[in-house]
Write a protein that holds these residues in place. Structure first.
Motif, PDB file in Angstrom:
ATOM      1  N   ARG B  56       0.836  -1.209   0.000  1.00 47.31           N
ATOM      2  CA  ARG B  56       0.000   0.000   0.000  1.00 47.31           C
ATOM      3  C   ARG B  56       0.868   1.256   0.000  1.00 47.31           C
ATOM      4  O   ARG B  56       0.477   2.296   0.526  1.00 47.31           O
ATOM      5  N   PRO B  58       2.224   4.645  -0.688  1.00 41.40           N
ATOM      6  CA  PRO B  58       1.525   5.762  -1.319  1.00 41.40           C
ATOM      7  C   PRO B  58       2.391   6.632  -2.226  1.00 41.40           C
ATOM      8  O   PRO B  58       1.867   7.372  -3.048  1.00 41.40           O
ATOM      9  N   SER B  59       3.715   6.578  -2.063  1.00 37.22           N
ATOM     10  CA  SER B  59       4.554   7.493  -2.855  1.00 37.22           C
ATOM     11  C   SER B  59       6.018   7.098  -2.689  1.00 37.22           C
ATOM     12  O   SER B  59       6.379   6.357  -1.774  1.00 37.22           O
ATOM     13  N   MET B  62       7.669   8.127   0.702  1.00 43.45           N
ATOM     14  CA  MET B  62       7.534   7.285   1.893  1.00 43.45           C
ATOM     15  C   MET B  62       8.721   6.322   2.020  1.00 43.45           C
ATOM     16  O   MET B  62       9.084   5.912   3.127  1.00 43.45           O
ATOM     17  N   ARG B  65      11.347   8.464   3.649  1.00 47.01           N
ATOM     18  CA  ARG B  65      11.029   8.636   5.080  1.00 47.01           C
ATOM     19  C   ARG B  65      11.414   7.380   5.853  1.00 47.01           C
ATOM     20  O   ARG B  65      11.964   7.446   6.951  1.00 47.01           O
ATOM     21  N   LYS B 278       0.971   2.711   5.207  1.00 46.33           N
ATOM     22  CA  LYS B 278       0.345   3.598   4.223  1.00 46.33           C
ATOM     23  C   LYS B 278       0.460   5.069   4.584  1.00 46.33           C
ATOM     24  O   LYS B 278       0.137   5.930   3.776  1.00 46.33           O
ATOM     25  N   SER B 279       0.911   5.346   5.815  1.00 47.33           N
ATOM     26  CA  SER B 279       0.981   6.768   6.204  1.00 47.33           C
ATOM     27  C   SER B 279       2.078   6.977   7.245  1.00 47.33           C
ATOM     28  O   SER B 279       2.608   6.014   7.822  1.00 47.33           O
ATOM     29  N   ILE B 280       2.371   8.238   7.486  1.00 46.49           N
ATOM     30  CA  ILE B 280       3.405   8.575   8.467  1.00 46.49           C
ATOM     31  C   ILE B 280       2.999   8.096   9.858  1.00 46.49           C
ATOM     32  O   ILE B 280       3.826   7.587  10.620  1.00 46.49           O
ATOM     33  N   SER B 281       1.728   8.232  10.183  1.00 50.84           N
ATOM     34  CA  SER B 281       1.296   7.819  11.528  1.00 50.84           C
ATOM     35  C   SER B 281       1.423   6.306  11.689  1.00 50.84           C
ATOM     36  O   SER B 281       1.771   5.818  12.767  1.00 50.84           O
TER      37      SER B 281
END
Lengths: 310, 397
Positions: B56, B58-59, B62, B65, B278-281
């Motif tokens: 998943r 997203p970019s 990521m 990161r 899927k996200s920073i969190s």
């Protein structure tokens, strides 16, 4: 006793106010994907988009027509998703080859009237897994081993083939021709500038580029002089601009990301030096946020400022 | 003119500078980072204990990161959306030898797209080279034979796929060309997961296995892990969230995911785990488990989760009920796709995969005998779950 009576009367008196509050505030929905203000679908129009014959295939029986009330009969288990995405009606035609002896369909054509172009595009984007492109001419969609899906105006069209000989692209082009010029042009698309060759257009429902607070985003990728640029837009219909702008500022500060800002008329341009995204720009218009990543220079920013605002 | 010069040059008439660089790097240093690395088998490669499953992704940012947070192992596949492409976009900013990339012998079409038995050597080579091209790298560290135990209920057939001469020959060619360093195999069942992975471990062909492994299933896994360790074959765990029934589940303030990861990583045979981020969190939450000890509080969290979901979670890799259906419905695969649909929120992928499944649960709708009822060793109501799964996953009834 008197106090108790007065208290009860006060509560009764407040009931209309509570009812109004519940009515106006209690019915929340995602405005990016649901619009309830459209006219009911004209079933005849959708049904007429499915001809008796198409590219050597004959319609089996009648076109089936579904509304919100009976969609579950066809899209069992997935009806809620479509309805929450703005679904109005669905016309389904089953076709088989003119010379076929069987009554089994070779291709099934689903035409969903999603009410608004953005809602049709939202479904297409979800179904594609994010890999959209111009599949035939300027039709945006995706091709899978099982078929072709695309949008045209407020219609989401899904072709499913059941043998390898079905000329899906020709059928898709014919259906698109029958739909004709999109009567409901995608307003968000019109705000994306004409700055190069469009490589892809995506709709990202949540956590755009991993940012938890950026949802309901349309992103278009361009090829410009051999390089690539991505421009994203979030309109006020898709999310609260002030809240999202504040969230960006908070994120920049908390992450130690340097940025500077410049006001111009009623917009603000932020130039961001991002260790992960590189240098990029965020333009805050009163009614939208526009971001620019990749191979884009000030000429493109000027164009955006001139063309993408309200 | 570069965009950073945009403001300085004030090229826009009427513009006024209202802001200056505002932020300083501080909070970033407080974010969770990887604290522990372990060698994968005897490959000489050390992976972060919490690693990135890019299904998943997203970019490309990521990926950067994640690297900044210490993650150095990235599990991808051609059929994981734009994952390989995003890795390729990030590659220009990556010191390639500092990260480990694992992909699959697979096509970019919707799952299940893993090369089936009967594929030729050229097919395997073409698939791997296409992955390298998308990822803009000269080599991948691991290439997986993925999802062994899924294409056939027959253990013999899947063993043939596992030890397929065409695949092994392709790997040798790719290895000699410096394009793939190590061979790996993964399985989430539904059939014969432990037995097939044990065959892989004993065959001597594989440097790494990736089983589904979590605190709610797999009684035979310890034997597999033990033998893998003895033979110095690496072990990476996946499907660690036990169905991810409620990713926000916590128990008296103790979040579920870190507790699960600590449970998996307390097994000394496990080199690390991969998890979708899927996200920073997500990343911040998951990395909080890195290098941490499994505690009594974690165990309580897992107990509460198990109690809450024990009658809802179809154990990935278990196939105890599979033979009970006289119609041959693919029970475990159907329920796993249901998990992707409902719990992972990967609706499109799940629906497409279900559409391509031969033995769907459509027959369950009119089934009167319900032979699968009572066959689940964990007490799941299999027949009703199958009917619900068919409802969810069917676009065309």
């Amino acid at each position: 006793m008197t106090l108790s009576f007065a208290y009860r009367m006060l509560l009764i008196g407040l009931l209309p106010l509570i009812a109004v509050l519940l009515y106006s505030e209690g019915q929340r929905y995602d405005p990016a994907l649901i619009r309830f203000d459209q006219l009911p679908s004209d079933g005849d129009t959708t049904t007429r988009l499915l001809p008796e014959r198409i590219e050597g295939f004959n319609l089996l029986g009648n076109v089936r027509f579904y509304t919100k009330d009976n969609l579950y009969e066809y899209v069992n288990g997935h009806a809620e998703y479509f309805i929450s995405a703005g679904f109005i009606s669905l016309a389904v035609g089953e076709y088989n080859a003119s010379n076929a002896s069987s009554t089994e369909p070779d291709v099934i054509i689903d035409i969903y009237d999603m009410g608004k172009s953005i809602q049709a595009f939202g479904v297409l984007s979800d179904e594609s897994g994010g890999s959209l492109s111009d599949i035939i001419g300027s039709l945006t969609g995706f091709i899978s081993p099982a078929g072709i899906s695309f949008t045209s105006g407020h219609y989401y069209v899904k072709l499913s083939a059941y043998n390898d000989t079905v000329p899906l692209q020709a059928i898709a082009a014919r259906i698109a021709g029958l739909i004709g010029e999109a009567s409901d042009p995608f307003p968000e698309f019109s705000r994306l500038p004409d700055i190069g060759i469009v490589a892809a257009t995506r709709f990202i429902k949540e956590a755009y580029r991993g940012l938890d607070f950026v949802n309901n985003v349309i992103e278009r990728e361009y090829v410009i002089n051999g390089g690539r640029a991505q421009i994203f837009i979030v309109t006020k219909e898709m999310g609260d601009i002030d809240t999202m702008t504040e969230a960006f500022m908070k994120y920049f500060r908390q992450s130690g990301i340097e940025f500077s800002s410049m006001h111009r008329k009623d917009s603000t341009v932020y130039t961001i030096s991002d260790p992960y995204e590189g240098d990029w720009s965020l333009i805050v218009f009163p009614d939208s946020l526009v971001g620019v990543f990749g191979a884009a220079d000030d000429t493109i920013l000027n164009k955006l400022l001139a063309e993408s605002g309200p | 003119m570069k965009r950073r010069d945009f403001l300085k040059a004030s090229v826009i008439a009427g513009a006024s500078i209202a802001g200056t660089p505002l932020a300083a790097r501080s909070a970033e240093n407080e974010k969770p980072k990887v604290k522990k690395y372990k060698e994968i088998g005897k490959t000489g490669l050390k992976m972060s204990d919490i690693s990135y499953g890019t299904g998943r992704l997203p970019s490309s940012s990521m990926i950067l990161r994640a690297i900044d947070a210490g993650i150095n192992y990235f599990d991808t596949a051609p059929d994981y959306g734009s994952s390989e492409k995003y890795i390729g976009q990030a590659m220009k900013n990556i010191q390639r030898d500092k990260i480990i990339i694992a992909s699959k012998f697979c096509s970019p079409y919707a799952y299940p797209s893993h090369l089936p038995l009967g594929s030729k050597k050229k097919d395997f080579i073409d698939a791997a080279e296409a992955s390298l091209s998308r990822m803009k790298t000269e080599y991948m560290d691991f290439c997986f034979v993925h999802a062994i135990g899924e294409q056939s209920k027959s253990r013999e057939k899947e063993e043939k796929r596992l030890l397929d001469e065409e695949m092994l020959s392709a790997f040798d060619t790719l290895k000699q060309a410096g394009k793939v360093r190590f061979l790996a195999v993964s399985s989430h069942g539904p059939d014969n997961m432990e037995a097939l992975l044990l065959t892989a471990v004993r065959s001597g062909h594989f440097n790494l296995i990736m089983p589904a492994f979590n605190f709610m299933s797999f009684p035979k896994i310890p034997d597999l892990l033990k033998e893998a360790k003895e033979r110095k074959v690496g072990v990476i765990a996946m499907k660690t969230l036990a169905g991810a029934k409620d990713v926000d589940f916590d128990s008296k303030g103790e979040p579920f995911a870190p507790a699960v990861f600590k449970w998996v990583l307390k097994h000394p045979e496990v080199n690390g785990l991969v998890i979708s981020i899927k996200s920073i969190s997500d990343m911040d939450l998951y990395l909080s488990a890195s290098g941490e000890k499994f505690t009594a509080a974690d165990q309580k969290t897992l107990d509460r989760y198990a109690k809450r979901f024990e009658k809802e979670y179809c154990r990935t890799g278990c196939s105890e009920c599979e033979s009970s259906c006289p119609e041959g419905v693919s029970i475990a695969t159907t329920l796993r796709l249901q998990m992707y649909f409902r719990d992972y929120r990967m609706e499109k992928k799940a629906i497409e995969s279900y559409a391509r499944l031969n033995a769907k649960a459509s027959k369950c709708v009119s089934c009167e005998t319900e032979d699968c009822s009572g066959e689940c060793p964990y007490g799941l109501p299999v027949s009703s779950m199958l009917r619900q799964a068919h409802d969810d996953l069917s676009l065309i009834v």
